[in-house]
Write an enzyme that holds these catalytic residues in place. Structure first.
Site, PDB file in Angstrom:
ATOM      1  N   GLU A 183       0.965  -1.170   0.093  1.00 18.87           N
ATOM      2  CA  GLU A 183       0.133   0.121   0.110  1.00 18.87           C
ATOM      3  C   GLU A 183       0.912   1.377  -0.143  1.00 18.87           C
ATOM      4  OE1 GLU A 183      -2.663  -0.204   3.183  1.00 18.87           O
ATOM      5  OE2 GLU A 183      -3.727  -2.190   2.497  1.00 18.87           O
TER       6      GLU A 183
ATOM      7  N   ASN B  57       1.686  -5.462  -2.976  1.00 16.72           N
ATOM      8  CA  ASN B  57       0.505  -5.369  -2.649  1.00 16.72           C
ATOM      9  C   ASN B  57      -0.108  -4.253  -2.575  1.00 16.72           C
ATOM     10  OD1 ASN B  57      -1.517  -7.644  -2.106  1.00 16.72           O
ATOM     11  ND2 ASN B  57      -1.267  -6.469   0.179  1.00 16.72           N
TER      12      ASN B  57
ATOM     13  N   HIS C 193     -10.750  -5.860  -2.229  1.00 18.00           N
ATOM     14  CA  HIS C 193     -11.978  -5.573  -1.171  1.00 18.00           C
ATOM     15  C   HIS C 193     -13.007  -4.454  -2.078  1.00 18.00           C
ATOM     16  CE1 HIS C 193      -9.572  -6.966   2.071  1.00 18.00           C
ATOM     17  NE2 HIS C 193      -8.546  -5.868   1.687  1.00 18.00           N
TER      18      HIS C 193
ATOM     19  N   GLU D 266      -6.541 -10.508  -0.971  1.00 23.04           N
ATOM     20  CA  GLU D 266      -7.187 -10.228   0.383  1.00 23.04           C
ATOM     21  C   GLU D 266      -8.889 -10.081   0.095  1.00 23.04           C
ATOM     22  OE1 GLU D 266      -5.978  -6.902   2.500  1.00 23.04           O
ATOM     23  OE2 GLU D 266      -3.664  -7.376   2.023  1.00 23.04           O
TER      24      GLU D 266
ATOM     25  N   ASP E 167     -12.538 -10.124  -0.447  1.00 18.38           N
ATOM     26  CA  ASP E 167     -13.834 -10.315   0.232  1.00 18.38           C
ATOM     27  C   ASP E 167     -14.857  -9.333  -0.446  1.00 18.38           C
ATOM     28  OD1 ASP E 167     -13.078  -7.691   1.167  1.00 18.38           O
ATOM     29  OD2 ASP E 167     -12.573  -8.336   3.099  1.00 18.38           O
TER      30      ASP E 167
END
Length: 479
Positions: free
Chosen positions: A173, A217, A254, A280, A282
């Site tokens: 990030e 990432n 996400h 990650e 979701d």
């Protein structure tokens, strides 16, 4: 999450580290140290996510929190369904090196050793991130001291897990949300070391372990044309052209729905000569709508040979950092949801991946030269709201919390949550909300995409913070 990613972010989480060994034709769970195989009749569909992914030479993993390992159903579901794991918070800098050069391996080792014993891959998450830093990393450090601390941290952690971790999120990030293409977020690393800190971290990581996959990432790099995505794309292209060691890009993913060009985005990164990992995942929602979104993500990955695996950010909605959005494949009672079946079917339908990714990129002996979400049209109806705060993880010097915002008997169109810290705590990263701080008083307003809450329903935001874990009284107001 960083992500935490975090979560990632945010405190998220975010969040991850996985190893990948592509064994053509393998029908079992793959791992860096061991590879398990299962015997399935030709053409038979696998009955679990990990086994189904392995049929096409991929992995399907989950994020695991050491604090839940005393739950037998949690562990049994992990063991049965997944062939890869990411430590949710336990490998981040603050939890694992709370005091300088003094490492707390216990919780991370517990996750890694269990995974290795089951033949699972392990993704390491994360080595360098602006959030969840220990308190001894501070602005009083000189550039040379911070550089030394970063290099030592990378080296010590990677050496400890050498041979057990398949891929590391080396930097997490680092790019700014919105803004111009290629702009980095302001952090202690950019302030002290400049934009070159990313390259320095990757070179240090390759020196520490010549065999592991090295990944960048980030969140909100799912849309192929977004400025943030273009910035990461240009960095990877530059790194590959100059021989800076980078092997993979992690898309946190996400969201509520994947962008229409999601597969195109995966393909454009793969075309640069790196693997792509969905790190990650979701997806907020429920029922067939959520299932369709998960299906499209899975199909997008399996359609690109260099998309080598998918990790969902948790097992059960009960402990998701987005629990109010019910974003995972198992509900709060560990029951399989429609989304689970959609993913399993898509994995079983994938054709074998016959083009294994190349070995890790070498580091030539040369000197070095998270989230925007779609807005929704809010309902004009307003109503009262309430909020509760819960500590979901803690470590020496920091903690992670989730705040649940719930509408009352009427729908809510916009919300504001406030609290006062009791003991000097400070937020290091916040997601799914917009914060303002005045001394010890914190105000968090809804993000553009989660301000509308139906009557009796809820949404969540989360954060990581420095200091002792605290659950202050919170208030919620709506227009």
């Amino acid at each position: 999450m960083g992500e935490i990613s975090p979560p990632a972010d945010g405190g998220r989480r975010r969040h991850a580290g996985t190893r990948r060994l592509l064994i053509a034709g393998a029908l079992g769970v793959l791992g860096t140290v061991t590879a398990l195989s299962t015997s399935l009749p030709a053409g038979a569909a696998a009955g679990t996510l990990g086994a189904a992914a392995a049929q096409s030479g991929r992995y399907f993993g989950t994020a695991i929190a050491a604090g839940h390992l005393n739950d037998s159903t949690y562990v049994a579901t992990w063991d049965r369904e997944f062939n890869s794991v990411t430590a949710e918070n336990e490998m981040k800098w603050g939890p694992i090196e709370p005091s300088r050069n003094s490492f707390n391996w216990g919780s991370a080792d517990q996750i890694v050793n269990h995974a290795v014993s089951k033949g699972m891959k392990v993704r390491g998450h994360t080595l360098v991130w602006h959030a969840q830093l220990p308190s001894w990393i501070n602005t009083n450090m000189s550039a040379s001291d911070l550089r030394s601390a970063m290099t030592n941290h990378i080296t010590q952690v990677m050496n400890h897990y050498k041979g057990k971790v398949y891929a590391w999120d080396v930097v997490n990030e680092a790019f700014a949300d919105g803004g111009s293409v290629g702009s980095l977020r302001s952090s202690i690393f950019t302030q002290k070391l400049g934009n070159g800190f990313i390259e320095e971290a990757f070179r240090a990581a390759r020196a520490a372990d010549p065999n592991v996959k090295l990944c960048y990432n980030d969140y909100n790099i799912d849309d192929a044309n977004a400025n943030k995505t273009r910035g990461v794309y240009n960095m990877v292209k530059d790194f590959k052209a100059r021989g800076v060691p980078i092997d993979c890009v992690g898309l946190q993913s996400h969201f509520g729905n994947p962008p229409s060009n999601y597969q195109q985005n995966i393909a454009q990164f793969a075309a640069l000569g790196v693997d792509v990992q969905i790190t990650e995942l979701d997806v907020g929602g429920s029922g067939s709508t959520q299932a369709d979104a998960y299906r499209r993500v899975t199909q997008a990955c399996t359609a690109v040979p260099r998309c080598t695996g998918i990790t969902v950010w948790g097992i059960t909605d009960k402990w998701s950092w987005r629990s109010g959005d019910t974003p995972l494949l198992f509900d709060g009672n560990f029951n399989k949801k429609q989304a689970y079946t959609a993913v399993l079917d898509a994995l079983n339908a994938a054709t074998p991946n016959t083009s294994p990714s190349p070995t890790t990129s070498p580091s030539p002996n040369t000197s070095p030269s998270p989230r925007t979400s779609p807005s929704v049209t809010p309902s004009p109806v307003t109503g009262a709201c309430s909020a509760t705060i819960e500590t979901t993880n803690s470590w020496p010097g920091g903690f992670q919390s989730t705040v649940t915002v719930r509408a009352g008997s009427s729908a809510v169109n916009g919300w504001t949550v406030k609290w006062t810290w009791p003991g000097g705590q400070t937020i290091s990263s916040l997601w799914s909300g917009e914060q303002s701080v005045s001394g010890s008083s914190v105000t968090v307003r809804n993000a553009p995409y989660n301000g509308s809450i139906a009557a009796g329903s809820s949404t969540t935001f989360g954060f990581t913070a420095n200091g002792s874990a605290a659950t202050p009284s919170v208030t919620c107001t709506s227009p």
